[in-house]
Design a protein around this motif. Structure first.
Motif, short mmCIF file in Angstrom:
data_model
loop_
_atom_site.label_atom_id
_atom_site.label_comp_id
_atom_site.label_asym_id
_atom_site.label_seq_id
_atom_site.Cartn_x
_atom_site.Cartn_y
_atom_site.Cartn_z
N ARG A 35 0.82 -1.21 0.00
CA ARG A 35 0.00 0.00 0.00
C ARG A 35 0.85 1.26 0.00
NH1 ARG A 35 -5.03 -0.09 0.47
NH2 ARG A 35 -5.20 1.80 1.68
N HIS A 53 2.90 5.52 2.72
CA HIS A 53 1.81 4.57 2.80
C HIS A 53 0.48 5.25 2.49
CE1 HIS A 53 4.81 2.42 5.23
NE2 HIS A 53 4.24 1.37 4.69
N LYS A 56 -5.25 3.66 5.62
CA LYS A 56 -5.95 2.39 5.76
C LYS A 56 -7.38 2.56 5.27
CE LYS A 56 -3.24 0.75 9.61
NZ LYS A 56 -3.24 0.33 11.00
#
Length: 59
Positions: A35, A53, A56
């Motif tokens: 990711r 990153h 989420k």
């Protein structure tokens, strides 16, 4: 230490172009990174590209 408050990019590797950042991202993925994305820094003093990153996913 990585500081992100105030759009600072201390501690992150700076790349001059998106292509260099994307190449670095691909190498990190090959080593097991997940990711990751290449993005342009918002810090006016930097004007570079970084690899970081993705957030989420919301559940």
């Amino acid at each position: 230490m990585i500081r992100t408050k105030g759009r600072a990019c201390t501690g992150k590797r700076r790349h001059d172009t998106w292509e260099q950042a994307e190449d670095h991202r691909q190498r990190l993925i090959a080593k097991g990174g997940v990711r990751l994305t290449a993005y342009q820094c918002r810090n006016r003093a930097c004007h570079g590209w970084h690899v970081g990153h993705l957030p989420k996913p919301r559940t």
